[in-house]
Design a protein around this motif. Structure first.
Motif, PDB file in Angstrom:
ATOM      1  N   TYR A  16      -7.225   0.405  -5.190  1.00 56.42           N
ATOM      2  CA  TYR A  16      -5.800  -0.107  -3.875  1.00 56.42           C
ATOM      3  C   TYR A  16      -4.923   1.115  -4.311  1.00 56.42           C
ATOM      4  N   LEU A  17      -4.384   0.934  -5.483  1.00 55.04           N
ATOM      5  CA  LEU A  17      -3.426   2.520  -5.927  1.00 55.04           C
ATOM      6  C   LEU A  17      -3.850   3.986  -5.373  1.00 55.04           C
ATOM      7  N   ILE A  18      -4.850   4.380  -5.845  1.00 55.25           N
ATOM      8  CA  ILE A  18      -6.017   5.350  -4.838  1.00 55.25           C
ATOM      9  C   ILE A  18      -4.849   5.643  -3.869  1.00 55.25           C
ATOM     10  N   ASN A  19      -4.454   5.276  -2.514  1.00 53.51           N
ATOM     11  CA  ASN A  19      -4.117   5.505  -1.832  1.00 53.51           C
ATOM     12  C   ASN A  19      -2.629   6.385  -1.834  1.00 53.51           C
ATOM     13  N   ILE A  20      -2.067   5.796  -2.806  1.00 55.21           N
ATOM     14  CA  ILE A  20      -0.110   6.141  -2.553  1.00 55.21           C
ATOM     15  C   ILE A  20      -0.589   7.713  -3.879  1.00 55.21           C
ATOM     16  N   ILE A  21      -1.025   7.960  -4.113  1.00 53.29           N
ATOM     17  CA  ILE A  21      -0.651   9.089  -5.444  1.00 53.29           C
ATOM     18  C   ILE A  21      -0.222  10.045  -4.657  1.00 53.29           C
ATOM     19  N   ASN A  22       0.785  10.499  -3.743  1.00 54.28           N
ATOM     20  CA  ASN A  22       1.830  10.842  -2.761  1.00 54.28           C
ATOM     21  C   ASN A  22       2.751  10.358  -2.758  1.00 54.28           C
ATOM     22  N   THR A  23       3.030   9.299  -3.591  1.00 57.41           N
ATOM     23  CA  THR A  23       4.070   8.416  -3.532  1.00 57.41           C
ATOM     24  C   THR A  23       5.576   9.685  -3.746  1.00 57.41           C
ATOM     25  N   GLN A  24       5.996   8.706  -2.611  1.00 54.98           N
ATOM     26  CA  GLN A  24       7.193  10.082  -2.706  1.00 54.98           C
ATOM     27  C   GLN A  24       8.686   9.496  -4.074  1.00 54.98           C
ATOM     28  N   LEU A  25       8.333   7.490  -4.446  1.00 54.54           N
ATOM     29  CA  LEU A  25       9.516   7.582  -5.745  1.00 54.54           C
ATOM     30  C   LEU A  25       8.243   6.320  -6.557  1.00 54.54           C
ATOM     31  N   LEU A  26       9.005   6.365  -7.508  1.00 56.99           N
ATOM     32  CA  LEU A  26       8.574   5.264  -8.612  1.00 56.99           C
ATOM     33  C   LEU A  26       9.734   4.442  -9.029  1.00 56.99           C
ATOM     34  N   ILE A  27       9.829   2.970  -8.641  1.00 60.11           N
ATOM     35  CA  ILE A  27      11.234   2.396  -9.033  1.00 60.11           C
ATOM     36  C   ILE A  27      10.785   1.075  -9.902  1.00 60.11           C
ATOM     37  N   ASN A  28      11.670   1.228 -11.040  1.00 56.73           N
ATOM     38  CA  ASN A  28      11.137   0.561 -11.976  1.00 56.73           C
ATOM     39  C   ASN A  28      12.268  -0.731 -11.895  1.00 56.73           C
ATOM     40  N   VAL A  29      11.372  -1.759 -11.034  1.00 51.56           N
ATOM     41  CA  VAL A  29      12.527  -3.111 -10.142  1.00 51.56           C
ATOM     42  C   VAL A  29      12.379  -3.913 -11.723  1.00 51.56           C
ATOM     43  N   LYS A  30      13.360  -5.176 -11.625  1.00 47.45           N
ATOM     44  CA  LYS A  30      14.113  -6.226 -12.802  1.00 47.45           C
ATOM     45  C   LYS A  30      13.609  -7.058 -11.748  1.00 47.45           C
ATOM     46  N   ASN A  31      12.144  -8.392 -12.080  1.00 48.60           N
ATOM     47  CA  ASN A  31      12.365  -9.040 -11.224  1.00 48.60           C
ATOM     48  C   ASN A  31      13.059 -10.329 -11.406  1.00 48.60           C
ATOM     49  N   GLN A  32      12.952 -12.004 -10.874  1.00 50.03           N
ATOM     50  CA  GLN A  32      13.611 -12.552 -10.527  1.00 50.03           C
ATOM     51  C   GLN A  32      13.094 -13.545 -12.454  1.00 50.03           C
ATOM     52  N   GLY A  33      12.629 -13.326 -12.679  1.00 51.36           N
ATOM     53  CA  GLY A  33      11.636 -14.041 -13.492  1.00 51.36           C
ATOM     54  C   GLY A  33      12.033 -13.203 -15.256  1.00 51.36           C
ATOM     55  N   GLY A  34      12.646 -11.789 -15.011  1.00 54.87           N
ATOM     56  CA  GLY A  34      13.279 -10.997 -16.143  1.00 54.87           C
ATOM     57  C   GLY A  34      12.156  -9.921 -16.480  1.00 54.87           C
ATOM     58  N   VAL A  50       6.497   3.679   6.376  1.00 54.74           N
ATOM     59  CA  VAL A  50       7.041   3.562   4.924  1.00 54.74           C
ATOM     60  C   VAL A  50       6.283   2.565   4.366  1.00 54.74           C
ATOM     61  N   ILE A  51       5.600   2.536   2.953  1.00 57.01           N
ATOM     62  CA  ILE A  51       4.921   1.477   2.547  1.00 57.01           C
ATOM     63  C   ILE A  51       5.797   1.876   0.813  1.00 57.01           C
ATOM     64  N   LEU A  52       5.944   0.420   0.965  1.00 55.50           N
ATOM     65  CA  LEU A  52       6.340   0.336  -0.317  1.00 55.50           C
ATOM     66  C   LEU A  52       5.444  -0.744  -1.339  1.00 55.50           C
ATOM     67  N   GLU A  53       4.470  -0.516  -2.207  1.00 56.96           N
ATOM     68  CA  GLU A  53       3.467  -1.711  -3.115  1.00 56.96           C
ATOM     69  C   GLU A  53       3.982  -1.752  -4.171  1.00 56.96           C
ATOM     70  N   PHE A  54       3.597  -2.894  -5.145  1.00 57.58           N
ATOM     71  CA  PHE A  54       3.489  -3.353  -6.504  1.00 57.58           C
ATOM     72  C   PHE A  54       2.665  -3.902  -6.708  1.00 57.58           C
ATOM     73  N   GLN A  55       3.307  -4.381  -7.765  1.00 61.58           N
ATOM     74  CA  GLN A  55       1.616  -5.086  -8.500  1.00 61.58           C
ATOM     75  C   GLN A  55       2.980  -6.300  -9.489  1.00 61.58           C
ATOM     76  N   VAL A  62       1.259  -6.104  -3.564  1.00 64.06           N
ATOM     77  CA  VAL A  62       2.114  -6.738  -2.403  1.00 64.06           C
ATOM     78  C   VAL A  62       2.175  -5.449  -2.062  1.00 64.06           C
ATOM     79  N   THR A  63       1.791  -5.035  -0.659  1.00 65.11           N
ATOM     80  CA  THR A  63       1.909  -3.943   0.319  1.00 65.11           C
ATOM     81  C   THR A  63       2.670  -4.110   1.844  1.00 65.11           C
TER      82      THR A  63
END
Length: 267
Positions: A16-34, A50-55, A62-63
């Motif tokens: 699934y991540l093959i399709n987002i090679i040209n991603t503009q931003l890679l953001i490290n985010v702390k979730n509610q569980g830490g 705009v497409i936002l995707e994370f595991q 989630v996409t």
């Protein structure tokens, strides 16, 4: 998670991540569980998307796709199966919703963002809470182009599990040039209606029920910031873009499933 499950997860997510090679931003985010998750955010100015995707930490991919041209938001979840409970494969669900353009910065503005410190763990400035969505219909993927041309591509694996609300259809129908009858031709009712019990209240895994799934976008650019300054020549006040505001938002979807077997987490 076993080594076999971990390897299967790696293969699925990698595809699934093959399709987002040209991603503009890679953001490290702390979730509610830490836990820290990495969001991939890409903007396509030509398509006005705009497409936002994370595991998530539980393996769910989630996409979020924002189609600014059609005022459509699509949230897709790829949920890994629980092998010990008879789910040998993953499943994909899509939820199609009306979208207000001021809820996310434009694709053009998104494409111009740059990161100064890519390794920084980000926290949103504002928590916009949780919206509850009770879905009324399945979307007919083959006719979904009247809603958004991106549904068929993004939700190809969710052909029988793409959902929509009537109130959102009515919002799109109120737009100039739109047709309610044409929009309604792209959806179909749940079998036997939607009055089925919640999956957590259903004892048999083979009975239909109302499933629930929550998806939270932990960090996204929700607005532009403007600062005031002075034009040197005219000595007049003026506003200029000086940053972005970031937000967090959660979505709780309630939707029909043919069997509780595909909603074992809702207990």
């Amino acid at each position: 998670m076993s080594s076999k499950q971990s390897f299967n997860t790696f293969l699925i997510i990698s595809c699934y991540l093959i399709n987002i090679i040209n991603t503009q931003l890679l953001i490290n985010v702390k979730n509610q569980g830490g836990d820290v998750v990495q969001e991939n955010i890409a903007a396509n100015v030509t398509d006005s998307t705009v497409i936002l995707e994370f595991q998530r930490s539980d393996g769910t991919l989630v996409t979020q796709l924002i189609d600014f041209a059609s005022d459509v938001q699509i949230l897709k979840a790829l949920v890994l199966g629980e092998e010990e409970r008879g789910q040998s494969q993953y499943q994909v669900m899509c939820f199609v919703c009306h979208f207000q353009k001021n809820e996310f910065i434009s694709a053009d503005a998104m494409s111009k963002l740059r990161q100064k410190n890519p390794g920084t763990v980000r926290m949103p400035e504002e928590d916009r809470g949780r919206d509850n969505y009770t879905m009324d219909y399945f979307v007919d993927i083959s006719r979904s182009g009247v809603i958004s041309r991106h549904i068929a591509t993004l939700c190809a694996e969710a052909a029988n599990a793409t959902y929509i609300r009537r109130q959102d259809l009515l919002l799109w129908a109120s737009q100039p040039g739109a047709s309610e009858s044409q929009l309604m031709s792209a959806v179909r009712a749940f079998p036997g209606g939607s009055m089925v019990p919640s999956c957590k209240d259903t004892t048999s895994i083979k009975l239909p029920c109302q499933c629930h799934i929550e998806m939270c976008i932990g960090w996204y650019p929700c607005a532009l910031k403007y600062c005031k300054g002075k034009e040197e020549i005219m000595n007049a006040s003026m506003s200029y873009r000086c940053g972005i505001k970031t937000c967090k938002k959660c979505f709780l979807f309630s939707y029909f499933v043919h069997q509780k077997q595909v909603c074992l987490w809702d207990e």
